[in-house]
Design a protein around this motif. Structure first.
Motif, PDB file in Angstrom:
ATOM      1  N   ALA A 169       0.797  -1.347   0.001  1.00 26.60           N
ATOM      2  CA  ALA A 169       0.122  -0.030  -0.006  1.00 26.60           C
ATOM      3  C   ALA A 169       0.768   1.210   0.013  1.00 26.60           C
ATOM      4  N   VAL A 170       1.915   1.314   0.687  1.00 29.61           N
ATOM      5  CA  VAL A 170       2.652   2.591   0.914  1.00 29.61           C
ATOM      6  C   VAL A 170       3.434   2.600  -0.528  1.00 29.61           C
ATOM      7  N   ALA A 171       3.839   1.319  -0.969  1.00 27.48           N
ATOM      8  CA  ALA A 171       4.817   1.386  -2.138  1.00 27.48           C
ATOM      9  C   ALA A 171       4.182   2.061  -3.472  1.00 27.48           C
ATOM     10  N   ASP A 172       2.849   2.041  -3.496  1.00 23.58           N
ATOM     11  CA  ASP A 172       1.760   2.414  -4.473  1.00 23.58           C
ATOM     12  C   ASP A 172       1.809   4.086  -4.244  1.00 23.58           C
ATOM     13  N   THR A 173       1.945   4.398  -2.943  1.00 26.70           N
ATOM     14  CA  THR A 173       1.703   5.863  -2.804  1.00 26.70           C
ATOM     15  C   THR A 173       3.191   6.571  -2.788  1.00 26.70           C
ATOM     16  N   HIS A 174       4.111   5.943  -2.695  1.00 26.51           N
ATOM     17  CA  HIS A 174       5.362   6.510  -2.613  1.00 26.51           C
ATOM     18  C   HIS A 174       6.259   6.337  -3.958  1.00 26.51           C
TER      19      HIS A 174
END
Ligand code: NAD
Length: 365
Positions: A31-36
């Protein structure tokens, strides 16, 4: 826009609750990979009891090679009653020791945080532990567990605490570098009033600070006093630097502060590839029931992201865990069973919070 940063993660779900909690860690990391703006390429391999069942050994060659060739390794836990009769190199846990050796990791990092929202779960008074945030940096491959001579001698039985200057220097660098990213304070623990090896420890740590880290504060504590201080006032610590034996004991003492084993992540670094795993074991008593607390695994994922220099994403994970707790969500180790979230419900809630997080987001509401 095409993704420019892709990291290869070897995933070792392991045994018991290991697969359940690390699945949630991966969900949150993705989930954080997507947004970062980066992506994870996750490659699953066998380790521990699961590997014994499939191949006859706890760390098969394919697993070993995959770990060595990846950017980081995320491990659940190994072992359980099913393999209680195994011995020596055939034990699930010996696969983990072998993996640490293969990767050459000599620094064990164990953050202990007690968010205000969980202070009531601590065995200490909430006002004494709320907002505790300590990082233990423990030397992992030297000291009394490995020194020689060991075993039977003419005088009796011996274990020997040995540290070279180089071993002390490299772990000291890790502690000071971490302190620079946190509160800027290192407490180095030794027993220099009794042990010669601690005298060397103290002088090398002091030299490393003076030569390389004038911006970091350093104090030295004797291990007996350090144990008392961890219980009396854990908030006084930022980074605690220790040798192998003292770190083993002190970090377990501090692990009691948050009130559940399910909250404590760890990282083993310093070698070719870092290994990230919860502090807890495979919890056979609750395995397969979707009840385990995935926070330790999720926060191990945050340490992994720190290590591959995705620190904003790592901060987003920590923020999301705190925000989910502040939302009042708890797994069964921290809540009455009627109110408890399952492992997967909790993991999904953290992933949703994490995906919402932007670098500007600073409060958990
Ligand atoms: P454990 O940490 O697995 O469990 C101790 C207690 O804490 C149990 O009651 C368990 O239900 C609870 N617990 C642990 N993690 C939890 C979580 N995430 N959420 C909720 N509750 C949790 O320790 P153990 O029972 O002594 O060991 C079980 C097996 O795990 C043994 O085979 C042991 O050798 C192995 N082990 C492996 C590792 C590792 O892989 N690094 C570490 C410790 C123990």
């Amino acid at each position: 826009m095409e993704d420019s940063r892709t990291y290869n993660i070897t995933w070792l779900p392991g045994d018991g609750i290991g697969p359940e909690v690390t699945r949630e860690a991966l969900r949150v990391m993705e989930a954080v990979a997507d947004t970062h703006g980066f992506s994870l390429s996750v490659d699953e391999h066998l380790a521990g009891g699961a590997a014994i069942d499939a191949t006859g050994e706890p760390l098969p060659e394919t697993t070993r090679t995959a770990c060595q060739e990846s950017d980081a390794v995320l491990l659940g836990a190994v072992g359980g009653p099913k393999w209680a009769d195994t011995t020596g190199d055939q034990r699930p846990e010996s696969g983990l020791l072998a993996l640490r050796k293969v990767l050459g990791v000599y620094a064990n990092l164990r953050p202990v945080r007690v968010p205000e929202s969980l202070a009531d779960a601590s065995p200490l008074r909430p006002e004494r532990v709320a907002d505790t945030d300590v990082l233990f940096v423990r030397e992992l491959t030297g000291g009394i567990y490995f020194g020689t001579p060991r075993g039977r001698t003419e005088a009796g039985v011996a274990n020997t605490m040995v540290y070279s200057e180089e071993e002390i220097e490299r772990i000291a660098h890790i502690a000071f570098q971490r302190a620079q990213l946190r509160g800027g304070h290192v407490t180095s623990v030794d027993k220099a009033n009794v042990l010669d090896v601690s005298e060397l420890w103290r002088s090398v740590v002091t030299d490393v600070k003076e030569e390389h880290y004038p911006d970091v504060e350093l104090r030295h504590l004797y291990v007996d006093n350090a144990a008392m201080q961890v219980v009396r006032d854990p908030r006084q610590f930022d980074v605690v630097l220790t040798g192998n034996l003292f770190g083993d004991i002190l970090s377990d003492l501090a692990a009691a502060l948050p009130g559940s084993l399910g909250l404590l992540p760890s990282a083993s670094v310093g070698g070719t590839v870092g290994l990230f795993e919860p502090v807890h074991g495979s919890a056979p008593d609750i395995a397969g029931t979707d009840q385990a607390n995935p926070i330790a695994a999720i926060l191990s994922g945050a340490l992994l992201l720190d290590e591959i220099d995705e620190t904003a994403a790592a901060d987003a994970v920590r923020w999301a865990v705190d925000a989910t707790l502040e939302d009042g969500r708890r797994t069964g180790d921290l809540a009455a069973s009627a109110d408890a979230a399952s492992t997967s419900e909790f993991g999904r809630a953290v992933a949703e919070r994490a995906a919402d997080h932007t670098p500007q987001t600073t409060t958990a509401s």
